[in-house]
Design an enzyme around this catalytic site. Structure first.
Site, PDB file in Angstrom:
ATOM      1  N   ASP A   1      17.223   8.609  -1.492  1.00  0.00           N
ATOM      2  CA  ASP A   1      17.874   7.318  -1.309  1.00  0.00           C
ATOM      3  C   ASP A   1      19.179   7.499  -0.529  1.00  0.00           C
ATOM      4  O   ASP A   1      20.093   8.194  -0.981  1.00  0.00           O
ATOM      5  CB  ASP A   1      18.168   6.670  -2.668  1.00  0.00           C
TER       6      ASP A   1
ATOM      7  N   TYR B   1      27.223   5.451   2.833  1.00  0.00           N
ATOM      8  CA  TYR B   1      27.573   6.717   2.188  1.00  0.00           C
ATOM      9  C   TYR B   1      28.127   7.752   3.163  1.00  0.00           C
ATOM     10  O   TYR B   1      28.687   8.759   2.747  1.00  0.00           O
ATOM     11  CB  TYR B   1      26.351   7.304   1.464  1.00  0.00           C
TER      12      TYR B   1
ATOM     13  N   LYS C   1      19.886   1.831   4.029  1.00  0.00           N
ATOM     14  CA  LYS C   1      20.340   0.455   3.791  1.00  0.00           C
ATOM     15  C   LYS C   1      21.252  -0.010   4.924  1.00  0.00           C
ATOM     16  O   LYS C   1      22.088   0.752   5.415  1.00  0.00           O
ATOM     17  CB  LYS C   1      21.094   0.358   2.459  1.00  0.00           C
TER      18      LYS C   1
ATOM     19  N   LYS D   1       3.490   4.037  -1.439  1.00  0.00           N
ATOM     20  CA  LYS D   1       3.771   4.548  -2.778  1.00  0.00           C
ATOM     21  C   LYS D   1       5.188   5.119  -2.798  1.00  0.00           C
ATOM     22  O   LYS D   1       5.548   5.906  -1.935  1.00  0.00           O
ATOM     23  CB  LYS D   1       2.748   5.616  -3.175  1.00  0.00           C
ATOM     24  N   MET D   2       5.949   4.702  -3.801  1.00  0.00           N
ATOM     25  CA  MET D   2       7.333   5.143  -3.944  1.00  0.00           C
ATOM     26  C   MET D   2       7.480   5.948  -5.228  1.00  0.00           C
ATOM     27  O   MET D   2       7.054   5.507  -6.295  1.00  0.00           O
ATOM     28  CB  MET D   2       8.276   3.928  -3.980  1.00  0.00           C
TER      29      MET D   2
ATOM     30  N   GLY E   1      13.862   9.391  -7.574  1.00  0.00           N
ATOM     31  CA  GLY E   1      14.371   9.807  -6.270  1.00  0.00           C
ATOM     32  C   GLY E   1      15.754  10.403  -6.434  1.00  0.00           C
ATOM     33  O   GLY E   1      16.355  10.341  -7.512  1.00  0.00           O
ATOM     34  N   LEU E   2      16.263  10.959  -5.364  1.00  0.00           N
ATOM     35  CA  LEU E   2      17.601  11.529  -5.384  1.00  0.00           C
ATOM     36  C   LEU E   2      18.591  10.532  -4.798  1.00  0.00           C
ATOM     37  O   LEU E   2      18.459  10.115  -3.650  1.00  0.00           O
ATOM     38  CB  LEU E   2      17.657  12.822  -4.565  1.00  0.00           C
ATOM     39  N   GLY E   3      19.597  10.146  -5.597  1.00  0.00           N
ATOM     40  CA  GLY E   3      20.680   9.322  -5.083  1.00  0.00           C
ATOM     41  C   GLY E   3      21.681  10.183  -4.345  1.00  0.00           C
ATOM     42  O   GLY E   3      21.904  11.342  -4.707  1.00  0.00           O
TER      43      GLY E   3
ATOM     44  N   HIS F   1      21.743  -4.056   2.152  1.00  0.00           N
ATOM     45  CA  HIS F   1      22.551  -3.514   1.053  1.00  0.00           C
ATOM     46  C   HIS F   1      23.024  -4.609   0.101  1.00  0.00           C
ATOM     47  O   HIS F   1      23.216  -4.360  -1.096  1.00  0.00           O
ATOM     48  CB  HIS F   1      23.747  -2.747   1.621  1.00  0.00           C
TER      49      HIS F   1
ATOM     50  N   GLY G   1       0.788  -1.226   0.000  1.00  0.00           N
ATOM     51  CA  GLY G   1       0.000   0.000   0.000  1.00  0.00           C
ATOM     52  C   GLY G   1       0.817   1.271   0.000  1.00  0.00           C
ATOM     53  O   GLY G   1       0.285   2.360  -0.254  1.00  0.00           O
TER      54      GLY G   1
END
Length: 335
Positions: free
Chosen positions: A45, A50, A79, A13-14, A18-20, A112, A11
């Site tokens: 994201d 990172y 992740k 929503k994505m 998106g921004l990496g 990951h 349910g």
């Protein structure tokens, strides 16, 4: 412009775009995320690996406090890194991301990869730590290695997954997902887990179209996200003579025909396959351009011509992990 959305099986929503945030340098990622939210991005994201989630959290809070966006309008992804695969360490890895992001919950939390590493503090380690273009802010060794390669952990990724499921039960995570898994591993998670992965994040672009894997996931109701949709042309180990995907004549000709940039054509190609994408950029112009892909459509012939560029080429082949018992890209993989 705001992004169109992809329905997850539970349910949620994505956003399709998106921004990496991998390889965004210290000091620039906060500005990039603030710019992205101003431009209409809601899908960000992130990852513990990172080492910049603290700045991303600052940016999110700035935009919430300014009234630009509400928390529930955002779709924040993070992740679990390899060194936190032991069930007793899963919550530590998760909590570090949650605290850095300054959030009460994370919308989608990926494993990951299926491969675990030993967890070693830097003060107890004399080896090298592989550089992937990020500045370390942790006292943990991200890539513990010896002369033979990574110091692998034997932890079964299903034990890791079952611990991640508890985060959903406790309301700390809305969805859990996987990244860099193969079909065997995905099938096993679906059969042995209590919660099915909501999404699978994989390297995906015109030179690595992943047709079979995408179809396999989508048939199971698992959404697919493309990382490195442009082939990660700024990765630290890129050969100097490598020709970037966006320079391919087929893509450039289509871009000219539809009046868009090659980057927009690549993103549109992915979105028309019902694949979300998380292109990284720290430049305001490119951040805005990357989300402006919903006012045109590629023809069937154009889609086929881009798919025909497939070389099964990986920008990130994880070659250093090839000896791991759960290395997902091994030929004739079995457990």
């Amino acid at each position: 412009m705001t992004s169109q959305k992809l329905d997850l099986y539970n349910g949620q929503k994505m956003d399709l775009i998106g921004l990496g945030t991998w390889k965004s340098n210290p000091g620039e990622v906060q500005a990039a995320v603030e710019t992205a939210i101003d431009c209409g991005y809601r899908h960000i994201d992130c990852a513990w690996l990172y080492q910049n989630e603290d700045e991303i959290g600052d940016a999110i809070q700035v935009k919430i406090n300014q009234g630009v966006v509400k928390r529930e309008e955002l779709f924040i992804v993070s992740k679990l890194w390899h060194i936190f695969h032991d069930p007793k360490d899963v919550r530590t890895g998760f909590s570090e991301s949650l605290k850095a992001l300054k959030l009460d919950y994370i919308d989608l939390y990926h494993m990951h990869s299926p491969m675990g590493y030993q967890k070693i503090n830097q003060k107890d380690y004399a080896g090298s730590d592989m550089s992937i273009g990020v500045k370390l802010k942790t006292d943990q060794v991200m890539f513990p290695m010896d002369a033979n390669g990574p110091l692998c952990s034997d932890v079964d990724y299903m034990d890791t997954w079952k611990e991640m499921e508890k985060l959903v039960d406790e309301g700390l995570v809305k969805s859990i997902g996987i990244s860099n898994f193969n079909q065997y591993q995905i099938d096993r998670v679906c059969k042995e887990g209590k919660i099915k992965p909501a999404a699978h994040q994989i390297e995906l672009h015109p030179y690595l179209t992943q047709i079979d894997l995408v179809e396999f996931c989508q048939k199971k109701g698992i959404a697919v996200t493309a990382y490195s949709p442009f082939g990660s042309p700024d990765r630290p180990w890129k050969p100097e003579d490598e020709e970037p995907i966006h320079s391919n004549p087929v893509i450039k000709n289509i871009a000219t025909k539809v009046g868009k940039s090659p980057f927009q054509v690549i993103l549109r190609y992915l979105n028309q396959r019902n694949i979300s994408a998380v292109p990284k950029s720290a430049t305001a112009k490119n951040i805005q351009s990357n989300i402006q892909v919903f006012d045109f459509k590629l023809s069937d012939d154009e889609m086929k011509s881009i798919s025909a560029l497939n070389k099964t080429w990986r920008a990130l082949d994880f070659a250093w992990d090839s000896g791991h018992k759960f290395f997902p890209f091994a030929e004739n993989y079995k457990e």
